[in-house]
Design a protein around this motif. Structure first.
Motif: not given
Length: 327
Positions: A13-14, A9-10, A6-7, A289, A73
């Motif tokens: 995404w950023m 992917r985050e 999950e992190t 995304m 971020a």
């Protein structure tokens, strides 16, 4: 520290959001809707890897003008960015008074810099000294391009941080060109990381196109700093895919073949490939995304275009302190 899917992917995404915002800024400039843009395309992995290695909202940052991904971020929004680009009153950093990409964000402990490069290194050293005097476990991250490591302010800031063993992370985003000058005409060593030895601090070179490699390197530097082991210099080696700024014609000093070759190590492509290989990113998630990023960019542009400019009578406020009378 292992990162969850999950992190990761985050982080991707950023990077993606920063890229889509940056690309739109170039379009807005060519349409005559903004006066100037300085790009961070190719820098996203270094900035996001570093940001995720620190405690956002707790640690301090003195960024440089290409740090769009880093600022996102930290909580900077696409609308904030567009307000700044267009010089609107709602620009959170300066109310439309500062050049775009001269970041300032009080809630994230992000301190604005001035136009001359490397001045933020001295700011970081001062913040690091304050952290040490207050006996806090905070750290400060400062970033510059490799050309800035030729400046006196950079040497002074790094020397001060090294002598006093301050909790400073000095990240050099070596994008291979100080405007138009390649590293071999800027320094007599292979890269900025090699300068650390003579200044008495830890120096390390990392693949700046690999967001997870940067995260690991900066995390280790942060751990050393929190333990009181002093500053670290992290050279994130990457490539500036775009011209220096919207006023630059990079065809005068590098070939299109060189640029296209470096695009094979585009940070987004590198991250995307790694995530898909370990099955942390599906095609459906990637498509979602992309859609979300483009919608957010569209909304930010629309909001900024509709927003008012600051009025002339606001030009000096709050640039100068107001006189306070008692009694």
């Amino acid at each position: 520290m292992a990162l969850s899917a999950e992190t990761k992917r985050e982080m991707y995404w950023m990077m993606l959001l920063a890229r889509r915002l940056d690309e739109r800024a170039w379009v807005l400039h060519r349409q005559g809707k903004i006066a100037f843009h300085i790009s961070g395309i190719g820098h996203e992995a270094a900035q996001i890897g570093a940001a995720f290695a620190l405690r956002r909202g707790y640690d301090w940052f003195t960024p440089y003008y290409r740090d769009l991904a880093l600022m996102l971020a930290l909580g900077y929004t696409p609308t904030d960015f567009m307000m700044s680009l267009m010089g609107k009153k709602a620009d959170p950093g300066s109310g439309g008074r500062q050049m775009p990409s001269h970041w300032s964000m009080r809630s994230a402990n992000a301190v604005s810099h001035s136009a001359p490069v490397a001045t933020q290194t001295s700011h970081a050293a001062g913040i690091g000294l304050a952290i040490k005097l207050h006996k806090e476990d905070k750290v400060v991250l400062t970033s510059v391009g490799e050309g800035a490591t030729s400046q006196g302010e950079w040497y002074e800031g790094v020397n001060w941080a090294a002598v006093h063993r301050l909790p400073v992370i000095l990240m050099v985003q070596n994008n291979q060109y100080a405007i138009s000058e390649p590293p071999q005409t800027q320094m007599a060593v292979p890269g900025p990381a090699d300068k650390a030895c003579g200044l008495g601090l830890h120096g390390e070179r990392v693949d700046g196109t690999d967001v997870f490699a940067v995260y690991d390197a900066v995390s280790q530097a942060v751990e050393r700093a929190r333990k009181g082991e002093g500053p670290s210099l992290i050279e994130a080696r990457l490539y500036r895919i775009t011209p220096h700024s919207s006023d630059d014609d990079d065809r005068t000093y590098r070939s299109r073949e060189e640029v296209e070759d470096h695009k094979k190590r585009d940070p987004l492509l590198v991250a995307q490939t790694a995530l898909k290989k370990e099955k942390s990113l599906s095609n459906a998630q990637e498509d979602e995304m992309e859609t979300r990023a483009r919608e957010m960019v569209d909304e930010a542009v629309k909001a900024a275009e509709a927003a008012p400019y600051p009025s002339p009578d606001e030009a000096a406020y709050p640039v100068y302190v107001e006189e306070i009378r008692h009694g």
